[in-house]
Design a protein around this motif. Structure first.
Motif, PDB file in Angstrom:
ATOM      1  N   LEU A   1       0.835  -1.188   0.000  1.00  0.00           N
ATOM      2  CA  LEU A   1       0.000   0.000   0.000  1.00  0.00           C
ATOM      3  C   LEU A   1       0.879   1.250   0.000  1.00  0.00           C
ATOM      4  N   LEU A   2       0.598   2.158  -0.941  1.00  0.00           N
ATOM      5  CA  LEU A   2       1.298   3.443  -1.014  1.00  0.00           C
ATOM      6  C   LEU A   2       0.367   4.541  -0.518  1.00  0.00           C
ATOM      7  N   LEU A   3       0.902   5.413   0.331  1.00  0.00           N
ATOM      8  CA  LEU A   3       0.163   6.595   0.762  1.00  0.00           C
ATOM      9  C   LEU A   3       0.851   7.816   0.188  1.00  0.00           C
ATOM     10  N   THR A   4       0.088   8.604  -0.541  1.00  0.00           N
ATOM     11  CA  THR A   4       0.630   9.806  -1.151  1.00  0.00           C
ATOM     12  C   THR A   4      -0.409  10.907  -1.085  1.00  0.00           C
ATOM     13  N   SER A   5       0.014  12.120  -1.437  1.00  0.00           N
ATOM     14  CA  SER A   5      -0.880  13.278  -1.407  1.00  0.00           C
ATOM     15  C   SER A   5      -0.523  14.190  -2.569  1.00  0.00           C
ATOM     16  N   ALA A   6      -1.349  15.207  -2.775  1.00  0.00           N
ATOM     17  CA  ALA A   6      -1.085  16.125  -3.874  1.00  0.00           C
ATOM     18  C   ALA A   6       0.091  17.041  -3.567  1.00  0.00           C
ATOM     19  N   ARG A   7       0.248  17.437  -2.291  1.00  0.00           N
ATOM     20  CA  ARG A   7       1.298  18.382  -1.916  1.00  0.00           C
ATOM     21  C   ARG A   7       1.779  18.031  -0.521  1.00  0.00           C
ATOM     22  N   PRO A   8       2.870  18.593  -0.079  1.00  0.00           N
ATOM     23  CA  PRO A   8       3.377  18.296   1.271  1.00  0.00           C
ATOM     24  C   PRO A   8       2.473  18.882   2.350  1.00  0.00           C
ATOM     25  N   GLY A   9       2.615  18.328   3.553  1.00  0.00           N
ATOM     26  CA  GLY A   9       1.950  18.889   4.726  1.00  0.00           C
ATOM     27  C   GLY A   9       0.492  18.539   4.847  1.00  0.00           C
ATOM     28  N   GLU A  10       0.014  17.479   4.208  1.00  0.00           N
ATOM     29  CA  GLU A  10      -1.400  17.114   4.287  1.00  0.00           C
ATOM     30  C   GLU A  10      -1.673  15.987   5.271  1.00  0.00           C
ATOM     31  N   GLY A  11      -0.679  15.551   6.050  1.00  0.00           N
ATOM     32  CA  GLY A  11      -0.881  14.481   7.022  1.00  0.00           C
ATOM     33  C   GLY A  11      -0.621  13.107   6.446  1.00  0.00           C
ATOM     34  N   LYS A  12       0.137  13.046   5.374  1.00  0.00           N
ATOM     35  CA  LYS A  12       0.388  11.775   4.689  1.00  0.00           C
ATOM     36  C   LYS A  12       1.224  10.837   5.548  1.00  0.00           C
ATOM     37  N   SER A  13       2.313  11.350   6.156  1.00  0.00           N
ATOM     38  CA  SER A  13       3.202  10.499   6.949  1.00  0.00           C
ATOM     39  C   SER A  13       2.496   9.986   8.195  1.00  0.00           C
ATOM     40  N   THR A  14       1.743  10.860   8.859  1.00  0.00           N
ATOM     41  CA  THR A  14       0.998  10.427  10.034  1.00  0.00           C
ATOM     42  C   THR A  14       0.001   9.338   9.662  1.00  0.00           C
ATOM     43  N   THR A  15      -0.686   9.514   8.516  1.00  0.00           N
ATOM     44  CA  THR A  15      -1.657   8.512   8.081  1.00  0.00           C
ATOM     45  C   THR A  15      -0.965   7.206   7.729  1.00  0.00           C
ATOM     46  N   ALA A  16       0.214   7.274   7.112  1.00  0.00           N
ATOM     47  CA  ALA A  16       0.952   6.045   6.795  1.00  0.00           C
ATOM     48  C   ALA A  16       1.342   5.292   8.083  1.00  0.00           C
ATOM     49  N   PHE A  17       1.854   6.027   9.071  1.00  0.00           N
ATOM     50  CA  PHE A  17       2.223   5.385  10.333  1.00  0.00           C
ATOM     51  C   PHE A  17       0.998   4.803  11.025  1.00  0.00           C
ATOM     52  N   ALA A  18      -0.109   5.593  11.076  1.00  0.00           N
ATOM     53  CA  ALA A  18      -1.310   5.117  11.761  1.00  0.00           C
ATOM     54  C   ALA A  18      -1.890   3.894  11.058  1.00  0.00           C
ATOM     55  N   THR A  19      -1.859   3.882   9.720  1.00  0.00           N
ATOM     56  CA  THR A  19      -2.383   2.739   8.973  1.00  0.00           C
ATOM     57  C   THR A  19      -1.549   1.494   9.255  1.00  0.00           C
ATOM     58  N   ALA A  20      -0.237   1.660   9.216  1.00  0.00           N
ATOM     59  CA  ALA A  20       0.640   0.512   9.498  1.00  0.00           C
ATOM     60  C   ALA A  20       0.440   0.024  10.920  1.00  0.00           C
ATOM     61  N   LEU A  21       0.314   0.957  11.890  1.00  0.00           N
ATOM     62  CA  LEU A  21       0.130   0.585  13.295  1.00  0.00           C
ATOM     63  C   LEU A  21      -1.175  -0.182  13.490  1.00  0.00           C
ATOM     64  N   ASN A  22      -2.268   0.300  12.883  1.00  0.00           N
ATOM     65  CA  ASN A  22      -3.566  -0.372  13.064  1.00  0.00           C
ATOM     66  C   ASN A  22      -3.606  -1.717  12.363  1.00  0.00           C
ATOM     67  N   LEU A  23      -2.888  -1.863  11.250  1.00  0.00           N
ATOM     68  CA  LEU A  23      -2.803  -3.177  10.613  1.00  0.00           C
ATOM     69  C   LEU A  23      -2.021  -4.148  11.497  1.00  0.00           C
ATOM     70  N   SER A  24      -0.967  -3.641  12.168  1.00  0.00           N
ATOM     71  CA  SER A  24      -0.164  -4.509  13.040  1.00  0.00           C
ATOM     72  C   SER A  24      -0.939  -4.910  14.283  1.00  0.00           C
ATOM     73  N   ARG A  25      -1.870  -4.087  14.721  1.00  0.00           N
ATOM     74  CA  ARG A  25      -2.663  -4.416  15.916  1.00  0.00           C
ATOM     75  C   ARG A  25      -3.615  -5.573  15.674  1.00  0.00           C
ATOM     76  N   THR A  26      -3.857  -5.891  14.437  1.00  0.00           N
ATOM     77  CA  THR A  26      -4.714  -7.052  14.131  1.00  0.00           C
ATOM     78  C   THR A  26      -3.928  -8.349  14.156  1.00  0.00           C
ATOM     79  N   GLY A  27      -2.634  -8.279  14.511  1.00  0.00           N
ATOM     80  CA  GLY A  27      -1.800  -9.469  14.554  1.00  0.00           C
ATOM     81  C   GLY A  27      -1.013  -9.703  13.291  1.00  0.00           C
ATOM     82  N   LYS A  28      -1.108  -8.832  12.328  1.00  0.00           N
ATOM     83  CA  LYS A  28      -0.372  -8.977  11.083  1.00  0.00           C
ATOM     84  C   LYS A  28       1.022  -8.375  11.252  1.00  0.00           C
TER      85      LYS A  28
END
Length: 742
Positions: free
Chosen positions: A542-569
């Motif tokens: 899964l790639l997370l990207t945005s149109a321009r910098p500063g839109e919360g892309k990195s935070t969303t990438a970390f949160a998505t990865a963290l929540n996927l890992s919480r399911t045991g993956k």
């Protein structure tokens, strides 16, 4: 717990239409457009302060204008305008009846009331041209100009008064009637009443004057035409008589058309008479010829004229008597007896007389036939001669007939003009008028304007309309993506999640550690939505990207990865932004080696993977910044990374660079299974987002949907939308730090 909506928008019931829209990449597509009344109401609520301010400003302005406007008094005089004046005489003109029975007639009358000529008539009748008082009462002011003559000042004053009368005058008709109200408005009630009555009276008088002038003009016109027609008639008669005398044309009145004035020539009359005689002679000749034919072929005593002759009948009766006496005495006396001889001689004498008379009758029949034949021939010869004369006369009568017709036309025209002149002379003095005054104007007690309630109502409606138009205009010009509904409506993408804005005193890591916070719950909803994007659940890469910098892309990438890992993956988080990395600062890890080393071939996967405080979540930092990241991503090492990582991990989440201006994100999007597009609420424009999505589409990237970050639910609710993040266990809303590099 408020789960994220899969579509990212509120569905409102309403009538649907077909419309041409565009997809996420700007391509035109046909879609259903719903008439969403709730959406429009929400838009109005969003701009309610603007609308209220517009209404308030309009009402205040209307109130001020109303209070500052001087009062105006309106007086009305009522007149009746009949479509046709009362007919006093049967001969009165009714030619304009068709016009008067149409609305054009009444519109013409209204124009006459408003005409300049009537205004000048009123000015002359009331002496307003030299009255400064009238100008002052009408709210005007006349100033003399230096160098003007008295005549020029009077002309300019007169023009000013005409304009004042035109401004104050109004004409209106009462519905379904012939009553017309002539109203006049001015700052003075007395002036209004006086002017309304003066206009009505002068209009009625001008109507009478026009009738009289028209009658006078018709009389003068008819006199001229009668004189011209009479002269022409006399000249034509002289010319006709002279021509008849020159050509020896004699005309007599036609007896068969007595009283009509029809004439025939002498030769034609003679020809007609002799032709009738010829017809009778021909009949007589045919009859005589038939009698002679029968008499010539029959015995003398069988001719009908002989049998019908009284002399023959008398002699036959006498012979029968002598024959009877002879037969009686023959029985006693001999045939040679003197008495018998005498009787026989008498019988022979009678036979001789009868025969002689019968021959004479037959000769008379022949003589009658010959006379009839000669008479017919004589009449026929006369007819032939007269026919030649008549034909010759016809040739000579062509010009005569032309002159005769011209004479008849002139005589008819002269008679008609003379009759019309007499009628006009009789009706010229009739003063019947189709306009009458019904009610005179009286001075009004109260002003007709300004009307405070009406003006305030109009100001309210105008202000409301301007405010609504301004709200619609602002919305139409607003290109930002604000609500989850905008994601679907403006971009054509499904909204997979709405991430609330954190408070300034909170950071993303702390908010994500609190599983009950609205921030953490929003990312749980995003993880749930990702489970339904593919047939096997959340995408492996899964790639997370945005149109321009500063839109919360990195935070969303970390949160998505963290929540996927919480399911045991087992999840591998990769910092793929080789230009401006920030994920190593979020996780507080060393960035000496990372993706740039692996992509350049100077390190292997095990050498760049870092453990995180979370058990099933590993991290690959960016590493040293390369001079040309696009060349590294275009090589085959990216695919090697994905193959090796997916052999160990269940999911690979890449925090990619922004799309616009760089080739990195399209290259990454074409290699991974799915791409998640991150949008900042109220920060990313529609055109900007569509441009980024179009670039991803050109690279054949699979965009799963969009996630809206920094979403302010409280402001959206105030604007009429309801995207709530309140929970029963009392979690308070938090806010992501603004200005932080994602």
């Amino acid at each position: 717990m408020a789960e994220g909506r899969g579509s990212g928008e509120m569905m409102q019931a309403g009538p649907s239409l077909r419309d041409q829209g565009s997809d996420a990449f700007g391509e035109p597509v046909e879609r259903e457009v719903e008439l969403d009344l709730a959406k429009y109401w929400a838009m109005l609520m969003k701009h309610r302060l603007l609308i209220a301010g517009s209404v308030l400003a309009a009402v205040v302005i209307g109130l001020v204008i109303t209070l500052l406007t001087p009062p105006t008094y309106t007086a009305a005089a009522t007149v009746q305008i009949d479509r046709e004046a009362t007919r006093v005489l049967d001969s009165e003109e009714t030619g304009a009846a068709d016009l008067r029975f149409s609305m054009e007639f009444f519109q013409t009358q209204y124009g006459l009331i408003r005409s300049r000529s009537l205004a000048e008539r009123v000015i002359d009748s009331l002496g307003l041209a030299g009255s400064d008082a009238f100008i002052e009462q009408m709210g005007g002011e006349f100033e003399a100009r230096e160098g003007e003559t008295a005549a020029q000042q009077m002309a300019r004053r007169r023009e000013m008064v005409i304009d004042l009368i035109a401004d104050g005058l109004d004409v209106s008709s009462q519905r379904d009637s012939r009553l017309v109200e002539i109203t006049f408005s001015s700052p003075s009630a007395a002036v209004s009443a006086r002017m309304a009555n003066a206009i009505a009276e002068n209009y009625i008088q001008s109507n009478l004057d026009r009738k009289f002038d028209a009658s006078l003009y018709v009389r003068e016109f008819l006199e001229e035409r009668i004189a011209e027609t009479k002269a022409k008639l006399e000249a034509t008669e002289r010319q006709l008589v002279q021509y008849a005398d020159d050509q020896q044309i004699i005309r007599l009145e036609d007896s068969t058309n007595a009283g009509t004035g029809a004439q025939r020539s002498l030769a034609a009359n003679s020809l007609s008479t002799i032709n009738e005689a010829l017809s009778q002679a021909r009949v007589d000749r045919i009859s005589a010829e038939e009698r002679w034919r029968q008499a010539r072929g029959a015995s003398l005593m069988s001719i009908p004229e002989v049998i019908a002759s009284p002399a023959i009948q008398a002699m036959v009766a006498q012979r029968v008597a002598v024959e009877a006496e002879y037969q009686q005495k023959s029985s006693v006396l001999q045939a040679d007896y003197p008495e018998m001889v005498e009787l026989q001689n008498r019988i022979d004498e009678l036979d001789s007389q009868i025969r002689s008379l019968a021959v004479s009758i037959r000769d008379g029949i022949r003589a009658q036939y010959e006379i009839a034949l000669n008479q017919e021939r004589a009449l026929q010869s006369r007819v032939n001669g007269l026919s030649t004369d008549v034909l010759d006369l016809s040739d000579r009568s062509v010009e005569y007939n032309i002159l005769l017709r011209e004479l008849d036309t002139s005589r008819q025209l002269y008679d008609g003009l003379l009759q019309r002149y007499k009628e006009v002379g009789v009706t010229g003095g009739v003063t019947a008028n189709n306009v009458s005054l019904i009610d005179r104007a009286i001075a009004p007690k109260t002003p007709s304007s300004p009307k405070l309630p009406l003006n305030l109502a109009l100001a309210f409606v105008l202000g409301l309309g301007l405010g609504v138009v301004a709200a619609f205009l602002i919305e139409a010009l607003d290109d930002s993506i604000t609500t989850p509904g905008d994601v679907e409506e403006k971009l054509g993408l499904p909204g997979l999640g709405n991430i609330p804005l954190l408070a300034k005193d909170e950071d993303a890591i702390s908010a994500l550690r609190d599983v009950r916070s609205p921030f953490s719950e929003a990312y749980y909803s995003l993880r749930t939505a990702l489970q339904f994007t593919t047939s096997h659940g959340a995408p492996k890469s899964l790639l997370l990207t945005s149109a321009r910098p500063g839109e919360g892309k990195s935070t969303t990438a970390f949160a998505t990865a963290l929540n996927l890992s919480r399911t045991g993956k087992r999840v591998l988080l990769v910092d793929g932004d080789l230009r401006n990395p920030s994920m190593h600062r979020v996780l507080e890890m060393d960035n000496s080696q990372g993706m740039s080393n692996f992509l350049s071939g100077s390190a292997e996967l095990q050498g760049v993977v870092r453990k995180t405080p979370f058990a099933t979540l590993d991290f690959i930092p960016c590493g040293p910044l390369p001079p040309n990241p696009a060349e590294l991503w275009s090589g085959d090492r990216l695919q090697v990374l994905l193959d090796q990582a997916l052999a160990i991990y269940d999911h690979v989440v890449i925090d990619g660079p922004p799309v616009l201006g760089f080739a990195d994100a399209p290259l990454l999007s074409s290699s991974v299974e799915g791409t998640l597009f991150v949008l900042e609420s109220r920060g990313t424009g529609r055109r900007q987002a569509l441009g980024a999505l179009r670039r991803l589409s050109f690279a054949r990237g699979h965009v799963l949907g969009a996630v809206l970050t920094k979403f302010q639910a409280n402001k959206t609710r105030n604007e009429g939308y309801d995207y709530s993040y309140d929970y029963d266990y009392g979690a308070k809303s938090s806010s992501e730090v603004k200005g932080r590099k994602s």
